[in-house]
Design an enzyme around this catalytic site. Structure first.
Site, short mmCIF file in Angstrom:
data_model
loop_
_atom_site.label_atom_id
_atom_site.label_comp_id
_atom_site.label_asym_id
_atom_site.label_seq_id
_atom_site.Cartn_x
_atom_site.Cartn_y
_atom_site.Cartn_z
N THR A 117 -6.52 -12.44 2.74
CA THR A 117 -7.67 -11.77 2.10
C THR A 117 -8.80 -12.75 1.81
O THR A 117 -9.88 -12.33 1.41
CB THR A 117 -7.24 -11.11 0.78
OG1 THR A 117 -6.69 -12.11 -0.09
CG2 THR A 117 -6.20 -10.02 1.04
N ASP B 36 0.82 -1.22 0.00
CA ASP B 36 0.00 0.00 0.00
C ASP B 36 0.85 1.27 0.00
O ASP B 36 0.42 2.31 0.48
CB ASP B 36 -0.95 0.03 1.21
CG ASP B 36 -1.81 -1.22 1.30
OD1 ASP B 36 -2.45 -1.56 0.30
OD2 ASP B 36 -1.82 -1.85 2.37
N ARG C 120 -6.38 0.35 7.39
CA ARG C 120 -4.96 0.09 7.57
C ARG C 120 -4.49 0.58 8.93
O ARG C 120 -4.92 1.62 9.40
CB ARG C 120 -4.16 0.79 6.46
CG ARG C 120 -4.45 0.26 5.07
CD ARG C 120 -3.74 1.08 4.00
NE ARG C 120 -4.15 0.65 2.66
CZ ARG C 120 -4.30 1.46 1.63
NH1 ARG C 120 -4.06 2.75 1.76
NH2 ARG C 120 -4.68 1.00 0.45
N ARG D 52 3.31 -29.04 -7.19
CA ARG D 52 3.28 -29.51 -8.58
C ARG D 52 1.96 -30.16 -8.98
O ARG D 52 1.92 -31.07 -9.81
CB ARG D 52 4.46 -30.46 -8.85
CG ARG D 52 5.81 -29.77 -8.77
CD ARG D 52 6.94 -30.72 -8.62
NE ARG D 52 6.89 -31.40 -7.32
CZ ARG D 52 7.74 -32.34 -6.94
NH1 ARG D 52 8.73 -32.70 -7.74
NH2 ARG D 52 7.62 -32.90 -5.76
N ALA E 92 -4.10 -7.83 -3.73
CA ALA E 92 -3.51 -6.50 -3.54
C ALA E 92 -4.14 -5.55 -4.54
O ALA E 92 -4.70 -5.98 -5.56
CB ALA E 92 -2.00 -6.55 -3.74
N GLY E 93 -4.05 -4.28 -4.26
CA GLY E 93 -4.66 -3.30 -5.16
C GLY E 93 -3.76 -2.12 -5.42
O GLY E 93 -2.98 -1.71 -4.56
N HIS E 94 -3.84 -1.59 -6.63
CA HIS E 94 -3.14 -0.36 -6.98
C HIS E 94 -4.18 0.70 -7.30
O HIS E 94 -5.15 0.43 -8.02
CB HIS E 94 -2.27 -0.56 -8.23
CG HIS E 94 -1.09 -1.45 -8.01
ND1 HIS E 94 -0.53 -1.66 -6.77
CD2 HIS E 94 -0.36 -2.19 -8.88
CE1 HIS E 94 0.51 -2.48 -6.90
NE2 HIS E 94 0.62 -2.82 -8.16
N LYS F 176 2.45 2.16 -5.22
CA LYS F 176 3.15 1.65 -6.40
C LYS F 176 2.42 1.99 -7.70
O LYS F 176 3.03 2.20 -8.74
CB LYS F 176 3.35 0.14 -6.27
CG LYS F 176 4.26 -0.25 -5.12
CD LYS F 176 4.42 -1.75 -4.99
CE LYS F 176 3.18 -2.42 -4.46
NZ LYS F 176 2.80 -2.03 -3.09
N GLN G 270 2.06 -5.96 -3.17
CA GLN G 270 2.40 -6.04 -1.73
C GLN G 270 3.71 -5.29 -1.44
O GLN G 270 3.96 -4.26 -2.03
CB GLN G 270 2.47 -7.50 -1.27
CG GLN G 270 1.12 -8.17 -1.17
CD GLN G 270 0.85 -9.11 -2.32
OE1 GLN G 270 1.72 -9.46 -3.09
NE2 GLN G 270 -0.39 -9.52 -2.45
N LEU H 9 3.81 12.51 1.11
CA LEU H 9 4.46 13.49 1.98
C LEU H 9 3.47 14.55 2.42
O LEU H 9 3.55 15.08 3.54
CB LEU H 9 5.64 14.13 1.25
CG LEU H 9 6.46 15.15 2.05
CD1 LEU H 9 7.16 14.47 3.23
CD2 LEU H 9 7.50 15.84 1.15
#
EC number: 6.3.4.4
Length: 431
Positions: A129, A13, A305, A143, A39-41, A16, A224, A332
């Site tokens: 998740t 998080d 979070r 395998r 995961a998420g962007h 990215k 991640q 920032l």
């Protein structure tokens, strides 16, 4: 041109998607090399449009870029088709997406086992998740997994699914008291879904290496973060793959000597989703401020979070295990209006000071952060486009993080938009 790896340097998080989107106009290929839809962007375009991506690389939003779901990814066919449809409905051209023939398919029984296992573990659960990612990787290593290319051979696919469910149905029925899954129904469902993505299946490793030989630039996008890596993270509270830079080569088929730049993504503070140690976690009004101002809710899970101050110990660790050459510092702007901004510069464990990552999980749990406090700033920095535009105290904060992390803060995010970025060093010129 060589390849560039983009990795999260904390617990995921970090932003990215913003970094990939920024670089997307200067690269020809964007590759997702590990993980799945766990995961998420989030990408915000200059026109204000907001896109949340879970499986498809962020480069899909940049025209002319070929996007690859690599062999290291586990692919839920339903999620893939839903995400593609959602993008196409919003006018995004998805024709440039290809799918590695060797990526593994996430099957319905993976999801079923993941959910019942977490429920069974109760208070000892990992905090997954529940999307079947771990069980799918388990089958890959054992395998007995189903690869994307298997949908091209129905007879072979049926044999493999029947063999897998002989054991998995025993687990579901006899251990977890759940209903058995019908293997033929599972196969029929997957084959129906495959009609929507069969034309995208390709020898991705061949195409990527040929692209590099032609002088094209490849961006390898991890999901991640470093501290969630199954080998280098805060085990067992980790994901089931390798988000670190070493995983980029394995998960794409690009040799490690082709990679010359490793861009780490760092949030200006620290967050984590799910269970596991978090030395700088805040439980006071500062934690609430970071969560609210930073919009700290998981893109994929919707879970809040956990928030804490910047942890230079894990930043140094990430620099080391990934060989990070540059950092992209995000959010920032969230720190504006704080009177002081603490930075964790080390830990105290059992009365002893250390500046390095503890070797065992029990030590990390016992670690107390050692803080260095820097004066905060009150100015709105969202309009800054040059480093010199930042208030002096914000500049001091960035330079101190750079010193502690051990790699240059080459880019700085001052807002969610693609254009809300300060570029101090041209990352691509290093490649």
């Amino acid at each position: 041109m060589p390849a560039i790896v983009l990795i999260g340097a904390q617990w995921g998080d970090e932003g990215k998607g913003k970094a990939t989107d920024l670089l997307g106009g200067s690269v020809q290929w964007v590759v997702r090399y590990q993980g799945g839809n766990n995961a998420g962007h989030t990408v915000v375009l200059p026109n204000g449009e907001n896109f949340a991506l879970h499986l498809i690389p962020s480069g899909i939003l940049t025209p002319g870029v070929t996007n690859v779901i690599g062999n290291g990814v586990v692919v839920d066919p339903g999620v893939l088709l839903t995400e593609l449809a959602g993008l196409e409905e919003r006018g995004i051209d998805t024709s440039g997406l290809i799918l590695s023939a060797d990526a593994h398919l996430l099957m319905p029984y993976h999801v079923a086992i993941d959910k019942v296992t977490e429920r069974y573990l109760g208070s000892k659960k990992i905090g997954t998740t529940g999307r079947g990612i771990g069980p799918c990787y388990q089958d890959k290593v054992a395998r007995i997994g189903i690869r994307v290319a298997d949908v091209l051979d129905e007879e072979s696919l049926r044999q493999k699914v029947h063999a897998a469910l002989e054991f998995k149905n025993q687990v579901l029925v006899k251990i977890y008291n759940r209903k058995a899954l019908d293997p033929d129904q599972v196969v029929d469902g997957v084959l129906e879904q495959a009609e929507g993505f069969k034309h995208r299946i390709a020898d991705a490793r061949l195409q990527l290496n040929q692209a590099l030989e032609r002088g094209e630039t490849v961006l390898l996008e991890g999901s991640q973060g470093t501290l969630l890596d199954v080998d280098h993270g805060t085990y067992p509270f980790v994901t089931s793959s390798n988000p670190t830079a070493g995983g980029a080569s394995v998960g794409s088929g690009i040799g490690p000597t082709r990679i010359t730049t490793v861009l780490g993504i760092l949030k200006a503070y620290t967050t984590r989703v799910g269970s596991g140690p978090f030395p700088t976690e805040l439980f006071d009004e500062h934690g609430a401020y970071l969560a609210k101002t930073g919009g700290e809710v998981g893109v994929t899970t919707g879970r809040a979070r956990r928030c804490g101050w910047f942890d230079a110990v894990i930043a140094r660790y990430a620099t080391r295990v990934n060989g990070i050459t540059d950092y992209f510092l995000t959010k920032l702007d969230v720190l504006s209006s704080l009177q002081t901004v603490p930075i964790c510069v080390g830990y105290e464990v059992d009365g002893k000071r250390t500046n390095e990552m503890p070797m065992t999980q029990s030590e990390i749990y016992r670690a107390t952060p050692v803080y260095e406090e820097l004066p905060g700033w009150w100015e709105d920095i969202s309009g800054a486009r040059q480093f010199e535009d930042l208030p002096a105290k914000a500049q001091d904060y960035v330079l101190r993080l750079e010193e502690l992390a051990g790699a240059p803060m080459s880019c700085i995010g001052v807002g969610p938009g693609r254009d809300q970025t300060i570029v101090r060093r041209d990352i691509l010129s290093r490649s």
